[in-house]
Design a protein around this motif. Structure first.
Motif, short mmCIF file in Angstrom:
data_model
loop_
_atom_site.label_atom_id
_atom_site.label_comp_id
_atom_site.label_asym_id
_atom_site.label_seq_id
_atom_site.Cartn_x
_atom_site.Cartn_y
_atom_site.Cartn_z
N THR A 83 0.83 -1.20 0.00
CA THR A 83 0.00 0.00 0.00
C THR A 83 0.87 1.26 0.00
OG1 THR A 83 -0.21 -0.16 2.42
CG2 THR A 83 -1.99 -1.08 1.10
N GLY A 84 2.04 1.16 0.63
CA GLY A 84 2.96 2.30 0.61
C GLY A 84 3.44 2.61 -0.80
N LEU A 85 3.78 1.57 -1.57
CA LEU A 85 4.19 1.79 -2.95
C LEU A 85 3.03 2.31 -3.80
CD1 LEU A 85 6.57 -1.14 -3.99
CD2 LEU A 85 7.13 1.23 -3.45
N ALA A 86 1.83 1.83 -3.51
CA ALA A 86 0.65 2.34 -4.23
C ALA A 86 0.48 3.83 -3.98
CB ALA A 86 -0.60 1.57 -3.79
N GLU A 87 0.66 4.24 -2.74
CA GLU A 87 0.53 5.66 -2.41
C GLU A 87 1.61 6.49 -3.10
OE1 GLU A 87 0.60 5.81 1.82
OE2 GLU A 87 -1.35 4.81 2.06
N VAL A 88 2.83 5.97 -3.11
CA VAL A 88 3.92 6.68 -3.79
C VAL A 88 3.59 6.87 -5.27
CG1 VAL A 88 6.31 6.44 -4.58
CG2 VAL A 88 5.75 5.98 -2.20
N GLY A 123 0.65 7.07 -6.54
CA GLY A 123 -0.62 7.76 -6.74
C GLY A 123 -1.75 6.84 -7.13
N VAL A 124 -1.68 5.59 -6.69
CA VAL A 124 -2.69 4.58 -7.02
C VAL A 124 -3.65 4.41 -5.85
CG1 VAL A 124 -3.03 2.13 -7.53
CG2 VAL A 124 -1.13 3.38 -8.57
N ASP A 125 -4.95 4.30 -6.15
CA ASP A 125 -5.94 4.00 -5.13
C ASP A 125 -5.95 2.49 -4.92
OD1 ASP A 125 -8.08 3.61 -3.47
OD2 ASP A 125 -9.60 4.38 -4.86
N PRO A 126 -5.45 2.01 -3.78
CA PRO A 126 -5.35 0.56 -3.60
C PRO A 126 -6.69 -0.15 -3.48
CG PRO A 126 -4.72 1.68 -1.59
CD PRO A 126 -4.89 2.74 -2.63
N TRP A 127 -7.77 0.60 -3.28
CA TRP A 127 -9.06 -0.05 -3.08
C TRP A 127 -9.96 0.04 -4.31
CZ3 TRP A 127 -7.43 -2.79 0.41
CH2 TRP A 127 -6.62 -2.29 1.43
N ASP A 128 -9.38 0.40 -5.43
CA ASP A 128 -10.12 0.45 -6.68
C ASP A 128 -10.14 -0.95 -7.31
OD1 ASP A 128 -11.30 1.00 -9.08
OD2 ASP A 128 -9.73 2.34 -9.81
N LYS A 133 -7.45 -19.18 -14.53
CA LYS A 133 -8.13 -17.89 -14.70
C LYS A 133 -7.36 -16.74 -14.06
CE LYS A 133 -11.99 -19.52 -16.58
NZ LYS A 133 -12.46 -19.11 -17.92
N VAL A 134 -6.32 -17.06 -13.30
CA VAL A 134 -5.61 -16.04 -12.51
C VAL A 134 -4.46 -15.46 -13.33
CG1 VAL A 134 -4.31 -15.58 -10.41
CG2 VAL A 134 -6.23 -17.19 -10.36
N ASP A 135 -4.48 -14.16 -13.49
CA ASP A 135 -3.37 -13.43 -14.12
C ASP A 135 -2.79 -12.50 -13.07
OD1 ASP A 135 -1.64 -11.79 -15.52
OD2 ASP A 135 -3.03 -11.35 -17.15
N TRP A 136 -1.57 -12.78 -12.63
CA TRP A 136 -0.99 -12.00 -11.54
C TRP A 136 -0.92 -10.51 -11.87
CZ3 TRP A 136 3.37 -9.22 -12.58
CH2 TRP A 136 4.14 -9.61 -13.67
N ARG A 137 -0.82 -10.15 -13.15
CA ARG A 137 -0.73 -8.74 -13.54
C ARG A 137 -2.01 -7.97 -13.19
NH1 ARG A 137 1.08 -12.14 -17.12
NH2 ARG A 137 3.17 -11.99 -18.00
N ARG A 138 -3.14 -8.68 -13.15
CA ARG A 138 -4.44 -8.05 -12.94
C ARG A 138 -4.89 -8.03 -11.48
NH1 ARG A 138 -7.99 -7.49 -17.31
NH2 ARG A 138 -7.08 -8.02 -19.33
N LEU A 139 -4.13 -8.67 -10.59
CA LEU A 139 -4.58 -8.76 -9.20
C LEU A 139 -4.75 -7.37 -8.59
CD1 LEU A 139 -2.45 -11.72 -7.80
CD2 LEU A 139 -4.76 -11.78 -8.74
N VAL A 140 -5.84 -7.21 -7.84
CA VAL A 140 -6.15 -5.95 -7.17
C VAL A 140 -6.12 -6.14 -5.66
CG1 VAL A 140 -7.55 -5.11 -9.09
CG2 VAL A 140 -8.65 -6.41 -7.26
N PHE A 141 -6.07 -5.04 -4.93
CA PHE A 141 -6.01 -5.10 -3.46
C PHE A 141 -7.27 -5.67 -2.82
CE2 PHE A 141 -2.48 -2.20 -4.16
CZ PHE A 141 -1.63 -2.45 -3.09
N PRO A 142 -8.48 -5.29 -3.25
CA PRO A 142 -9.69 -5.78 -2.57
C PRO A 142 -9.90 -7.28 -2.77
CG PRO A 142 -10.17 -3.81 -3.87
CD PRO A 142 -8.80 -4.28 -4.27
N GLU A 143 -10.47 -7.92 -1.76
CA GLU A 143 -10.90 -9.31 -1.89
C GLU A 143 -12.32 -9.30 -2.44
OE1 GLU A 143 -10.28 -11.89 1.39
OE2 GLU A 143 -8.35 -11.02 1.93
N ASN A 144 -12.45 -9.52 -3.74
CA ASN A 144 -13.75 -9.37 -4.39
C ASN A 144 -14.34 -10.68 -4.88
OD1 ASN A 144 -12.16 -9.98 -6.60
ND2 ASN A 144 -12.13 -7.89 -7.40
N GLY A 145 -13.69 -11.81 -4.56
CA GLY A 145 -14.21 -13.10 -4.97
C GLY A 145 -13.99 -13.43 -6.44
#
Length: 245
Positions: A84-89, A91-96, A190-202
Motif C-alpha cells: 500500500t505504501g508503494l501504491a501511495e507513492v 498515486g494509485v488508489d489501492p481499493w479500486d 483464470k488467474v493473471d498476476w498482472r491483474r490482481l487488485v487489493f480488494p478481496e472481491n471473490g
C-alpha cells in the motif's frame, strides 16, 4: 577494450546492481506493463512518470519493509503495508477494483517488491561466497544455508515472487503434494498476476489468490527447510527442481 567501453560497462553494472531499480525496470517492460487501451506513446510517458515517482519514494518504502521484518513484525502485515505504501507513492488508489492491464495493479506492485528482494538475496549470496566469478567454496555454501550468522537469515520473512513461471510450477507441485485441496483445485488458469487488485472481491483478480499462492509456497518450502522466497529459485526451468520429498 576502450576507455569509453569501460565507462559504459561501469554505468551499466552500477544500474544493474540496484535491485529495486532492476525490479521496477522489469515490471514496466512492455511485456509486463501492458497498455492495450492507450496509444503506445501515451503509455510510454505515463510509465516514465510513474517510474520517476517510484525512484524518488519507493526505496524508502522498501527500506521500511526490511526494517519492520528485522524487528520481528508479522511478515504478511509488513508486506501489505509495503504494497500500500508503494501504491501511495505511485498515486494509485489501492481499493479500486476496476483496474486492468494498463494500471499499476497490486499484482505489479508485488512483482516490484518480491523481485527486488529476490535480487537482493542473490547479491547477498554472491557477496558471501566471494562473487559469481569466484570458485564456490563448499564450506561457505553450506554456511550460507546453515550458519546462524549467515546473512540469509534476513530473508526469512519475505514472500515469494508471483509470476507466470513460478505460479505455474508451484500450482503443479501443490496439486501433487499439497494438503489444502480447496486451494489445489482452484481455477488457477483464470488467474493473471498482472491483474490482481487489493480488494478481496471473490473474482480471479482478487488479492486472495496472492494469499493462496503464498500459502502453497510456504507449505512446499517448509519440508525442504527453505524460506518462501527461495522457492523462486527452485522454479527456474533450468533448476531441474521437482519438489521431491
Amino acid at each position: 577494450m576502450t576507455e569509453e567501453t569501460i565507462r559504459k560497462m561501469g554505468n551499466a553494472i552500477t544500474i544493474f546492481s540496484n535491485p529495486f531499480r532492476r525490479a521496477v525496470n522489469e515490471v514496466f517492460a512492455k511485456s509486463v506493463y501492458r497498455s492495450p487501451c492507450k496509444l503506445w506513446s501515451d503509455a510510454f510517458w505515463e510509465r516514465e512518470a510513474l517510474m520517476v515517482e517510484l525512484e524518488v519514494g519507493g526505496q524508502k518504502v522498501l527500506n521500511d519493509y526490511a526494517a519492520a521484518l528485522a524487528e520481528g513484525s508479522d511478515p504478511d502485515d509488513c508486506f501489505m503495508r509495503c504494497a500500500t505504501g508503494l501504491a501511495e507513492v505511485a498515486g494509485v488508489d489501492p481499493w479500486d477494483e476496476f483496474v486492468g492491464d494498463r494500471d499499476f495493479t497490486f499484482g505489479k506492485i508485488q512483482y516490484v517488491i518480491n523481485k527486488t528482494e529476490a535480487l537482493a538475496y542473490v547479491d547477498y549470496f554472491w557477496d558471501y561466497l566471494g562473487g559469481p566469478i569466484a570458485e564456490i567454496d563448499e564450506r561457505r555454501l553450506n554456511d550460507w544455508f546453515l550458519s546462524p550468522e549467515s546473512p540469509r537469515s534476513r530473508f526469512g520473512g519475505y514472500h515469494c515472487l508471483m509470476d507466470d513461471e513460478t505460479m505455474g510450477r508451484v500450482v503443479r507441485a501443490y496439486r501433487k503434494w499439497g494438503k489444502n485441496k480447496v486451494i489445489a483445485k482452484g481455477r488457477w488458469g483464470k488467474v493473471d498476476w498482472r491483474r490482481l487488485v487489493f480488494p478481496e472481491n471473490g473474482m480471479p483478480n482478487s488479492v486472495a489468490w496472492y494469499g493462496k499462492f503464498q500459502c502453497m509456497v510456504e507449505e512446499l518450502a517448509k519440508p525442504l527447510n527453505l524460506f518462501p522466497l527461495e522457492i523462486l529459485f527452485c522454479c527456474q526451468p533450468e533448476a531441474g527442481f521437482d519438489f521431491c520429498r
